[in-house]
Each structure stands twice: as C-alpha cells, then as structure tokens.
Design a protein around this motif. Structure first.
Motif, PDB file in Angstrom:
ATOM      1  N   THR A   1       9.465   4.710  -3.119  1.00 46.43           N
ATOM      2  CA  THR A   1      10.464   3.971  -3.905  1.00 46.43           C
ATOM      3  C   THR A   1       9.469   2.655  -3.567  1.00 46.43           C
TER       4      THR A   1
ATOM      5  N   LYS B   1       6.001   1.019   7.292  1.00 49.99           N
ATOM      6  CA  LYS B   1       7.338   1.680   6.840  1.00 49.99           C
ATOM      7  C   LYS B   1       6.601   3.568   6.463  1.00 49.99           C
TER       8      LYS B   1
ATOM      9  N   ILE C   1       7.779  14.093   6.916  1.00 46.05           N
ATOM     10  CA  ILE C   1       6.805  11.936   6.096  1.00 46.05           C
ATOM     11  C   ILE C   1       6.228  12.756   4.801  1.00 46.05           C
ATOM     12  N   ILE C   2       6.336  11.815   3.685  1.00 35.85           N
ATOM     13  CA  ILE C   2       6.616  11.655   2.368  1.00 35.85           C
ATOM     14  C   ILE C   2       5.110  10.902   2.066  1.00 35.85           C
ATOM     15  N   VAL C   3       5.686   9.854   2.302  1.00 37.43           N
ATOM     16  CA  VAL C   3       4.334   8.582   2.100  1.00 37.43           C
ATOM     17  C   VAL C   3       4.701   7.715   3.218  1.00 37.43           C
ATOM     18  N   ILE C   4       2.910   7.377   3.760  1.00 38.00           N
ATOM     19  CA  ILE C   4       3.476   6.120   4.715  1.00 38.00           C
ATOM     20  C   ILE C   4       3.446   4.814   3.688  1.00 38.00           C
ATOM     21  N   GLY C   5       3.103   3.219   4.452  1.00 34.96           N
ATOM     22  CA  GLY C   5       2.398   1.889   3.439  1.00 34.96           C
ATOM     23  C   GLY C   5       3.719   1.019   3.537  1.00 34.96           C
ATOM     24  N   THR C   6       2.637  -0.387   3.288  1.00 35.78           N
ATOM     25  CA  THR C   6       3.501  -1.473   2.896  1.00 35.78           C
ATOM     26  C   THR C   6       4.488  -2.147   2.167  1.00 35.78           C
ATOM     27  N   GLY C   7       5.496  -2.411   1.650  1.00 33.78           N
ATOM     28  CA  GLY C   7       5.935  -2.643   0.156  1.00 33.78           C
ATOM     29  C   GLY C   7       7.102  -1.538   0.244  1.00 33.78           C
ATOM     30  N   ILE C   8       6.917  -0.411   0.669  1.00 35.04           N
ATOM     31  CA  ILE C   8       7.185   0.583   0.661  1.00 35.04           C
ATOM     32  C   ILE C   8       9.248   0.720   1.266  1.00 35.04           C
ATOM     33  N   VAL C   9      10.256   1.668   0.777  1.00 33.93           N
ATOM     34  CA  VAL C   9      11.317   1.512   1.589  1.00 33.93           C
ATOM     35  C   VAL C   9      11.486   2.697   2.156  1.00 33.93           C
TER      36      VAL C   9
ATOM     37  N   THR D   1       0.656  -1.246  -0.013  1.00 36.67           N
ATOM     38  CA  THR D   1      -0.172   0.139  -0.420  1.00 36.67           C
ATOM     39  C   THR D   1       0.805   1.418  -0.127  1.00 36.67           C
TER      40      THR D   1
ATOM     41  N   TRP E   1      -0.509  -1.106  -4.694  1.00 40.09           N
ATOM     42  CA  TRP E   1       0.116  -1.325  -6.051  1.00 40.09           C
ATOM     43  C   TRP E   1       0.594  -2.919  -6.273  1.00 40.09           C
TER      44      TRP E   1
ATOM     45  N   THR F   1       0.628   5.366   0.547  1.00 39.62           N
ATOM     46  CA  THR F   1      -0.560   6.893   0.903  1.00 39.62           C
ATOM     47  C   THR F   1       0.966   7.838   1.377  1.00 39.62           C
TER      48      THR F   1
ATOM     49  N   ASP G   1       9.238  -1.655  -3.019  1.00 38.38           N
ATOM     50  CA  ASP G   1      10.772  -2.860  -2.007  1.00 38.38           C
ATOM     51  C   ASP G   1      10.568  -3.890  -3.334  1.00 38.38           C
TER      52      ASP G   1
ATOM     53  N   ARG H   1      -2.065   7.533   9.302  1.00 41.16           N
ATOM     54  CA  ARG H   1      -3.036   7.906   8.016  1.00 41.16           C
ATOM     55  C   ARG H   1      -4.233   8.998   8.509  1.00 41.16           C
TER      56      ARG H   1
ATOM     57  N   LEU I   1       3.105  17.594   6.272  1.00 41.53           N
ATOM     58  CA  LEU I   1       3.428  16.675   7.197  1.00 41.53           C
ATOM     59  C   LEU I   1       5.014  16.460   8.661  1.00 41.53           C
TER      60      LEU I   1
ATOM     61  N   ILE J   1      -3.067  12.064   8.342  1.00 40.62           N
ATOM     62  CA  ILE J   1      -2.928  12.544   6.699  1.00 40.62           C
ATOM     63  C   ILE J   1      -4.326  12.131   5.933  1.00 40.62           C
TER      64      ILE J   1
END
Lengths: 161, 88
Positions: A57, B3, B11-19, A42, A158, A44, A59, B32, B49, B35
C-alpha cells in the motif's frame, strides 16, 4: 525531474525486449509543482506473493497515475537496468508490466491500457492497483506466473501523481 | 522514512512511502540484506520471512484460479456487428 513513459509509449525492439520508445516521456516535477502532486518511494517485496491480494500500500493520496520500475537507472533506450515497469491510470486498473529479461511484453487491452506492442502482446491479468483517497493499493490476482509479478528482492522505485 | 509491512507475522514488503510500521535505516538495511539473500524456493513454493525471528519459512503456493471469461456487454455485440457491417 522524474521521467516516466506514458502508457502508449512502449515499443518492442527487434531483440524481443520491451521498452518504452525514447523521447516520449511524461516529465513529473519532483516534489510536485504546477498542480501535479508527486509521491515517490521504494518498494522491496520480501517474498513472492503467496496468495492473491494486496501486497503493498503506497502512501499516495488522491493520485491518478502510478509508475514503478526496478534498477538503479532506468535506461529507456536499451532496457538496461530496467526490469518490471508498471504504468497505471486511475480506472484502468491493470498494470502494464514490461520486462527486459524474458522479452515479455505485457499490456492490458481489457483494462483499456493500449501499449504499442505487437502480436505477441500478452494480457497481464495478474496485478491490480486501486487508487484511493489516501493511498494506492497494489494487489495480485494470481501467484503462479512469476514473470508477471513484481519480483521479490528487487528494489522498485515508484512514483504516483 | 523507512517502513515495513507485516501480515500474519510475515514481513511482506519494506520501503519508503509505503503504509506500514516505521523502522530505522539500520533495520531497513538489515532486512534488505536478508531479503536479497533469500533461499531459492522449489517450484510451487515460496519462502516467507517471519517477522518474529527473521527466518525464512517455506510456504506452498496455491494453484492459480482458472481464468474467468468476462460476460460480453451490449457494446461488445454492437462493436462486433459494426465490424461485420451490420447495422441495428
């Protein structure tokens, strides 16, 4: 099973909504399989990108395709709960983003993405993706037109494979 | 695994599977929520933020750059000539 439209499977409805046509989707096995790696997550955005550059970015190593949508359940036949779809192939760097709220169909002929849009098709020059050995970088070139950027505060899902 | 990505104390972005930096589900849900209730920025501005105090800061957006036309390649010329029925 994640079901993701392919790049040529967008269509513009009479109401001006740009959605993929039904029944012509890429089916990607969850968790990989059949030699098809799948990464998902996800995303946001906390705020609208304030400057050109990388805003996320992912992973997702060694992928060649990427898709992203917002909404709890993408309904490809009506466009409901379907805001901002991106489909990208490696070496075709520009997003194709479709939105159902402004009737904006966006594709990129320059990048070689040939969506089935009509003459109102716009060229999305705003968002890039770069596929790497370890990750996929999402970036924006411009910040002015909010309709052509992933929106802040929306939960995007995504997929990469 | 949740992450968050921080850049220049925003804070630019939050989520899962992100670096990014790993956070707990509790922190993710808190971020969340913040935001989703972001104030609406006036035209030409955006709210960012702050990572240190989780407060919104109004930031002016830069103007978009002028579009740059790509130089035509020899393939483009050949295609254009071909469309006109001209062979080279």
């Amino acid at each position: 099973m994640a079901v993701i439209p392919t790049k040529n499977e967008f269509a513009r409805t009479p109401g001006g909504v740009t959605i993929p046509t039904s029944g012509e989707f890429v089916k990607v096995p969850d968790g990989g399989g059949g030699g098809v790696p799948l990464y998902s997550g996800t995303l946001t955005l906390a705020s609208r990108p304030a400057a050109p550059g990388v805003f996320a970015t992912l992973d997702a190593p060694n992928c060649t395709h990427f898709a992203m949508y917002a909404g709890d359940t993408p309904d490809y036949t009506t466009g409901k709960a379907f805001w901002g779809f991106a489909f990208v192939e490696k070496n075709q760097a520009t997003f194709a983003i479709a939105s159902n709220n402004a009737g904006t169909g966006v594709s990129s002929s320059a990048a070689g993405i040939t969506c089935s849009f009509d003459a109102q098709t716009e060229i999305n020059d705003y968002t890039n993706s770069v596929f790497g050995e370890h990750s996929i970088e999402l970036s924006t070139r411009n910040v002015g037109d909010t309709t052509k950027l992933p929106q802040a505060g929306l939960d995007y899902k995504w997929f990469a494979w | 695994m949740y992450k968050k990505t921080i850049e220049n104390n925003y804070i630019i972005v939050i989520g899962t599977g992100i670096v990014g930096e790993e956070i707990t589900e509790t922190e993710y849900n808190e971020l969340r929520g913040i935001i989703r209730t972001a104030p609406l920025a006036p035209g030409g501005y955006t709210y960012k933020l702050r990572a240190d105090n989780l407060e919104w800061e109004l930031v002016e957006l830069p103007p978009d750059p002028e579009p740059v036309e790509e130089e035509a390649t020899s393939e483009d010329y050949e295609a254009a000539l071909s469309e006109l029925g001209v062979t080279v």
